[in-house]
Design a protein around this motif. Sequence first.
Motif, mmCIF file in Angstrom:
data_model
loop_
_atom_site.group_PDB
_atom_site.id
_atom_site.type_symbol
_atom_site.label_atom_id
_atom_site.label_comp_id
_atom_site.label_asym_id
_atom_site.label_seq_id
_atom_site.Cartn_x
_atom_site.Cartn_y
_atom_site.Cartn_z
ATOM 1 N N GLU A 110 27.833 21.473 59.225
ATOM 2 C CA GLU A 110 28.117 21.762 57.819
ATOM 3 C C GLU A 110 29.182 22.850 57.686
ATOM 4 O O GLU A 110 30.125 22.715 56.887
ATOM 5 C CB GLU A 110 26.835 22.209 57.113
ATOM 6 N N LEU A 114 32.333 21.362 55.727
ATOM 7 C CA LEU A 114 32.377 21.623 54.290
ATOM 8 C C LEU A 114 33.586 22.442 53.827
ATOM 9 O O LEU A 114 34.037 22.240 52.700
ATOM 10 C CB LEU A 114 31.063 22.236 53.810
ATOM 11 N N THR A 119 32.518 16.809 50.219
ATOM 12 C CA THR A 119 31.249 16.153 50.540
ATOM 13 C C THR A 119 31.336 15.617 51.963
ATOM 14 O O THR A 119 32.355 15.051 52.353
ATOM 15 C CB THR A 119 30.972 14.988 49.563
ATOM 16 N N ARG A 121 29.033 13.465 55.116
ATOM 17 C CA ARG A 121 28.035 12.399 55.167
ATOM 18 C C ARG A 121 27.519 12.197 56.577
ATOM 19 O O ARG A 121 28.135 12.650 57.544
ATOM 20 C CB ARG A 121 28.639 11.097 54.643
ATOM 21 N N TRP A 140 19.845 17.593 52.614
ATOM 22 C CA TRP A 140 20.763 16.478 52.490
ATOM 23 C C TRP A 140 20.188 15.487 51.479
ATOM 24 O O TRP A 140 18.967 15.314 51.393
ATOM 25 C CB TRP A 140 20.981 15.813 53.842
ATOM 26 N N THR A 157 24.210 12.658 52.169
ATOM 27 C CA THR A 157 25.392 13.466 51.877
ATOM 28 C C THR A 157 24.995 14.912 51.617
ATOM 29 O O THR A 157 23.847 15.218 51.262
ATOM 30 C CB THR A 157 26.154 12.939 50.633
ATOM 31 N N ARG A 158 25.979 15.760 51.799
ATOM 32 C CA ARG A 158 25.835 17.199 51.518
ATOM 33 C C ARG A 158 27.157 17.624 50.916
ATOM 34 O O ARG A 158 28.218 17.274 51.427
ATOM 35 C CB ARG A 158 25.554 17.942 52.824
ATOM 36 N N SER A 159 27.100 18.394 49.839
ATOM 37 C CA SER A 159 28.305 18.843 49.154
ATOM 38 C C SER A 159 28.398 20.351 49.182
ATOM 39 O O SER A 159 27.384 21.044 49.338
ATOM 40 C CB SER A 159 28.309 18.359 47.706
#
Length: 163
Positions: A110, A114, A119, A121, A140, A157-159
């Motif tokens: 991350e 990031l 975003t 994935r 997530w 996903t992670r934003s």
Amino acid sequence: MTTAQGRPAPPTVRPAPLEDLGALQALARRTIDTCYRGFLGDEAVDWFLGSGASDAHVKTHLEQGGAHCLVQDGRIVGLSILDGPTVDLMMIDPEHHRRGLGGFLLRHAEETLLPRYATVRLETFTSNTAAVSFYEACGWLRGEPLEGEGPDKVEYTRSRAAG
């Protein structure tokens, strides 16, 4: 190397050089052999390992510069492959599970991705309940199931905003 209190030294993550290829391929094979049989079945795991696809995948990404080693006490205990905005692969050696190393390696991914992508994935098998629970516990967000041949997969996903 252990700390003065007898605990393992903190883990570190480093890019994987070509010299790590054999160790990373063996780690991936061990992880697949040990952890995937419960949700993919013996026949599928044996076929996949026998096909050489796992070894080829690790080799390709190591040569392209996307592989990372998780090292603790001088031993490679995990690997990740980052490909664009995707955590393509993440594995912890089965004998080192349940020690917080997966969370450490995922945070590294991350922190690496990031800043470059709004975003990021990853995909996992829907029947891999341990991975599903892990990614959800790490914040997530589960997306829709992915269409395709083979075992069912789902995208997470992670934003940046989710931190």
